[in-house]
Design an enzyme around this catalytic site. Sequence first.
Site, PDB file in Angstrom:
ATOM      1  N   GLY A 156       0.869  -1.182   0.000  1.00  0.00           N
ATOM      2  CA  GLY A 156       0.000   0.000   0.000  1.00  0.00           C
ATOM      3  C   GLY A 156       0.898   1.221   0.000  1.00  0.00           C
ATOM      4  N   ARG A 157       0.376   2.373   0.471  1.00  0.00           N
ATOM      5  CA  ARG A 157       1.164   3.606   0.432  1.00  0.00           C
ATOM      6  C   ARG A 157       2.447   3.488   1.263  1.00  0.00           C
ATOM      7  NH1 ARG A 157       1.682   6.896  -2.737  1.00  0.00           N
ATOM      8  NH2 ARG A 157       1.611   8.810  -1.511  1.00  0.00           N
ATOM      9  N   ILE A 158       2.345   2.871   2.441  1.00  0.00           N
ATOM     10  CA  ILE A 158       3.540   2.786   3.300  1.00  0.00           C
ATOM     11  C   ILE A 158       4.565   1.834   2.674  1.00  0.00           C
ATOM     12  CG2 ILE A 158       4.434   2.180   5.594  1.00  0.00           C
ATOM     13  CD1 ILE A 158       1.669   2.967   6.746  1.00  0.00           C
ATOM     14  N   ALA A 237       3.846  -2.838  11.178  1.00  0.00           N
ATOM     15  CA  ALA A 237       2.431  -2.903  10.770  1.00  0.00           C
ATOM     16  C   ALA A 237       1.546  -3.141  12.000  1.00  0.00           C
ATOM     17  CB  ALA A 237       2.267  -3.985   9.719  1.00  0.00           C
ATOM     18  N   ARG A 238       1.244  -4.392  12.262  1.00  0.00           N
ATOM     19  CA  ARG A 238       0.501  -4.755  13.470  1.00  0.00           C
ATOM     20  C   ARG A 238       1.144  -6.014  14.053  1.00  0.00           C
ATOM     21  NH1 ARG A 238      -1.029  -0.350  13.844  1.00  0.00           N
ATOM     22  NH2 ARG A 238      -3.158   0.446  13.939  1.00  0.00           N
ATOM     23  N   GLU A 267      -0.094  -6.339  22.687  1.00  0.00           N
ATOM     24  CA  GLU A 267       0.398  -5.085  23.293  1.00  0.00           C
ATOM     25  C   GLU A 267      -0.374  -4.728  24.555  1.00  0.00           C
ATOM     26  OE1 GLU A 267       0.801  -1.862  20.488  1.00  0.00           O
ATOM     27  OE2 GLU A 267       1.725  -3.201  19.043  1.00  0.00           O
ATOM     28  N   HIS A 285       5.765   1.021  19.687  1.00  0.00           N
ATOM     29  CA  HIS A 285       4.698   1.429  18.752  1.00  0.00           C
ATOM     30  C   HIS A 285       4.772   2.947  18.469  1.00  0.00           C
ATOM     31  CE1 HIS A 285       0.487   0.137  17.181  1.00  0.00           C
ATOM     32  NE2 HIS A 285       1.033   1.051  16.407  1.00  0.00           N
ATOM     33  N   ILE A 286       5.935   3.353  17.961  1.00  0.00           N
ATOM     34  CA  ILE A 286       6.145   4.793  17.726  1.00  0.00           C
ATOM     35  C   ILE A 286       6.390   5.121  16.254  1.00  0.00           C
ATOM     36  CG2 ILE A 286       7.030   5.378  20.020  1.00  0.00           C
ATOM     37  CD1 ILE A 286       9.900   5.179  18.744  1.00  0.00           C
TER      38      ILE A 286
HETATM   39  C1  DGY Z   1      -1.654   3.723  13.110  1.00  0.00           C
HETATM   40  O1  DGY Z   1      -1.926   4.885  12.772  1.00  0.00           O
HETATM   41  O2  DGY Z   1      -2.345   2.764  12.767  1.00  0.00           O
HETATM   42  C2  DGY Z   1      -0.449   3.527  13.948  1.00  0.00           C
HETATM   43  O3  DGY Z   1      -0.195   2.213  14.219  1.00  0.00           O
HETATM   44  C3  DGY Z   1      -0.555   4.303  15.238  1.00  0.00           C
HETATM   45  O4  DGY Z   1      -0.224   5.584  14.981  1.00  0.00           O
END
Ligand code: DGY
Length: 328
Positions: A156-158, A237-238, A267, A285-286
């Site tokens: 995707g975009r990221i 991601a997650r 988490e 998660h930053i």
């Molecule tokens: C998101 O935006 O989904 C990030 O994981 C938290 O900023």
Amino acid sequence: MKIFVSRNIPGSALDKLKSSGNEVKISEFDRPLTPEEFLEGAKGADAVLSLLSDKIDGEVVEAIGPQLKIVSNYAVGFDNIVVPELTEKGIVVTNTPSDEVNEAVAEHAWALLLALARRIVEADESTRKGAYKGWEPGIFLGVNMIGKTLGIVGMGRIGEMTARRAKGFNMRVLYNKHAPDPEVEKELGVEFADLDKLYTESDFISLHVPLTDETRHMINKSAFAKMKKGVILVNTARGPVVDEGDLVDALRDGKVGGAGLDVYDNEPNINPELITMENVVLTPHIASATWEARNKMGEQAVSAILDCLSGKMPENIVDKDVWQRRRT
Ligand code: DGY
């Protein structure tokens, strides 16, 4: 109208909410709320600004009350919300995707990739402890990025922004998504690969898929078995995309040479073994934690609420079908 914000957020976005003429309640706790605290705060609200630590489903919104019109999630991901259950009730759900956030996450993925390739965290710790006694030929040997293969799971975009940076390092980039994307291939010079090929040929793997039933624990024992020995894995991601137990095993037996993790399976808990491993870099998660990204997220989350309450369709509705039958 009543607006509940489940945690204070950085920047000045909430000022706009406060001066909007609505009744704004911001959680008094500077921490994630328990489900009970969330409900207590949100009860009776017309709009809720939620965080990814707030779990929201049909039952929760039922308890908040029939006046609830919008849940504006201060995150790109919305796996903390059971969107179909809210949509069915006519509640609008929005998120906060933007270039600012996407760039921030891609940059963080790269920070982790480079930290692992050049063993920055290990070297920093050792230097601080006073272990540096002068130049040595064999300490903290890492690997060059140039000429290596980066596998991007989820384009995707990221994923695209992460790939673009790899080109600056003269890397070969393989990507996987539901179907090949000729435009992206042309623009970025990347190559589509099925997951097996991507696992087999990548020296570095960066994860950029959303969390869904399909992606939950997709990076597991059988995926690790296909990967190159010594592969470096980065997850911004997650957490639940990776089976953390299987990752620990793969790190322990050297199949995975290093892991950079910003997100975790459960988490805020982290598998204790990961914490003891030197070839693992952990961040809390930053990935989207830049001023630019968080300001934008705040603006978007607030605008979504103000737009929705004034009858204007917000920009980032997760399931746009809800708009025709939204609660008014
Ligand atoms: C998101 O935006 O989904 C990030 O994981 C938290 O900023």
